[in-house]
Design a protein around this motif. Structure first.
Motif, PDB file in Angstrom:
ATOM      1  N   ALA A 191      48.507  38.295  36.145  1.00 25.91           N
ATOM      2  CA  ALA A 191      49.274  38.314  35.593  1.00 25.91           C
ATOM      3  C   ALA A 191      49.286  38.899  34.292  1.00 25.91           C
ATOM      4  O   ALA A 191      50.755  39.471  34.104  1.00 25.91           O
ATOM      5  CB  ALA A 191      49.681  36.622  35.759  1.00 25.91           C
ATOM      6  N   SER A 192      49.136  39.433  33.571  1.00 20.18           N
ATOM      7  CA  SER A 192      49.210  39.328  32.496  1.00 20.18           C
ATOM      8  C   SER A 192      49.209  41.154  32.209  1.00 20.18           C
ATOM      9  O   SER A 192      50.034  41.695  30.824  1.00 20.18           O
ATOM     10  CB  SER A 192      48.641  39.492  31.389  1.00 20.18           C
ATOM     11  OG  SER A 192      47.228  39.937  31.363  1.00 20.18           O
ATOM     12  N   GLY A 193      48.810  41.546  33.550  1.00 23.31           N
ATOM     13  CA  GLY A 193      49.020  43.421  33.109  1.00 23.31           C
ATOM     14  C   GLY A 193      48.040  43.274  33.061  1.00 23.31           C
ATOM     15  O   GLY A 193      47.676  45.202  32.751  1.00 23.31           O
ATOM     16  N   ARG A 194      46.828  43.137  32.624  1.00 23.09           N
ATOM     17  CA  ARG A 194      45.488  43.672  31.563  1.00 23.09           C
ATOM     18  C   ARG A 194      44.644  43.868  32.621  1.00 23.09           C
ATOM     19  O   ARG A 194      43.662  45.028  32.764  1.00 23.09           O
ATOM     20  CB  ARG A 194      44.687  43.090  30.516  1.00 23.09           C
ATOM     21  CG  ARG A 194      45.854  42.730  29.611  1.00 23.09           C
ATOM     22  CD  ARG A 194      45.035  41.254  28.946  1.00 23.09           C
ATOM     23  NE  ARG A 194      43.752  41.838  28.445  1.00 23.09           N
ATOM     24  CZ  ARG A 194      42.820  41.241  27.547  1.00 23.09           C
ATOM     25  NH1 ARG A 194      43.165  39.715  27.379  1.00 23.09           N
ATOM     26  NH2 ARG A 194      42.050  41.676  27.188  1.00 23.09           N
ATOM     27  N   LEU A 195      44.474  43.852  34.312  1.00 19.27           N
ATOM     28  CA  LEU A 195      43.739  44.116  34.710  1.00 19.27           C
ATOM     29  C   LEU A 195      44.311  44.464  36.627  1.00 19.27           C
ATOM     30  O   LEU A 195      45.063  43.202  37.164  1.00 19.27           O
ATOM     31  CB  LEU A 195      42.686  42.557  35.484  1.00 19.27           C
ATOM     32  CG  LEU A 195      41.509  42.766  36.691  1.00 19.27           C
ATOM     33  CD1 LEU A 195      40.708  44.124  36.189  1.00 19.27           C
ATOM     34  CD2 LEU A 195      40.869  41.736  36.552  1.00 19.27           C
ATOM     35  N   ALA A 196      44.265  45.689  36.592  1.00 17.93           N
ATOM     36  CA  ALA A 196      45.345  45.447  37.327  1.00 17.93           C
ATOM     37  C   ALA A 196      44.989  44.992  39.445  1.00 17.93           C
ATOM     38  O   ALA A 196      43.584  45.028  39.453  1.00 17.93           O
ATOM     39  CB  ALA A 196      45.297  47.042  37.937  1.00 17.93           C
ATOM     40  N   ALA A 197      45.921  45.241  40.333  1.00 15.12           N
ATOM     41  CA  ALA A 197      45.250  44.099  41.542  1.00 15.12           C
ATOM     42  C   ALA A 197      46.283  44.709  42.179  1.00 15.12           C
ATOM     43  O   ALA A 197      46.859  44.703  42.183  1.00 15.12           O
ATOM     44  CB  ALA A 197      44.528  43.474  41.395  1.00 15.12           C
ATOM     45  N   HIS A 198      45.703  44.589  43.892  1.00 17.63           N
ATOM     46  CA  HIS A 198      46.806  44.724  44.389  1.00 17.63           C
ATOM     47  C   HIS A 198      46.956  43.147  45.580  1.00 17.63           C
ATOM     48  O   HIS A 198      46.038  42.031  45.559  1.00 17.63           O
ATOM     49  CB  HIS A 198      46.464  45.625  45.786  1.00 17.63           C
ATOM     50  CG  HIS A 198      46.241  46.992  45.532  1.00 17.63           C
ATOM     51  ND1 HIS A 198      46.804  47.987  45.090  1.00 17.63           N
ATOM     52  CD2 HIS A 198      45.141  47.873  45.054  1.00 17.63           C
ATOM     53  CE1 HIS A 198      47.023  48.816  44.814  1.00 17.63           C
ATOM     54  NE2 HIS A 198      45.505  48.864  44.777  1.00 17.63           N
TER      55      HIS A 198
END
Length: 80
Positions: free
Chosen positions: A39-46
């Motif tokens: 959610a914070s954008g520190r870990l990319a996900a799909h």
């Protein structure tokens, strides 16, 4: 409609995706921490799925985990 199976060499080159539980185990954190990192954008996900039949979930590529770990490194401090 007929779908041909992908060639074996294409499958080996495909990136591996992990779900939130697998990422949490690999990083040794809680599942909610994984969702907070996403959610914070520190870990990319799909995000995949949705609706009543297939619940919504996230998949994180292994490369994103490696990038997160590399970005999280801190330099050692020198002791005077």
């Amino acid at each position: 409609m007929r779908h041909d199976a992908p060639a074996a060499d294409n499958v080996a080159d495909a990136p591996k995706f992990l779900n939130a539980v697998e990422v949490a185990q690999r990083l040794r954190v809680s599942r909610s921490t994984v969702y907070n990192l996403i959610a914070s954008g520190r870990l990319a996900a799909h995000r995949n799925g949705g609706g009543k039949i297939r619940p919504r979930g996230v998949r994180v590529p292994e490369a994103a985990i490696e990038a997160y770990l590399n970005d999280s490194l801190i330099a050692p401090t020198e002791v005077a």
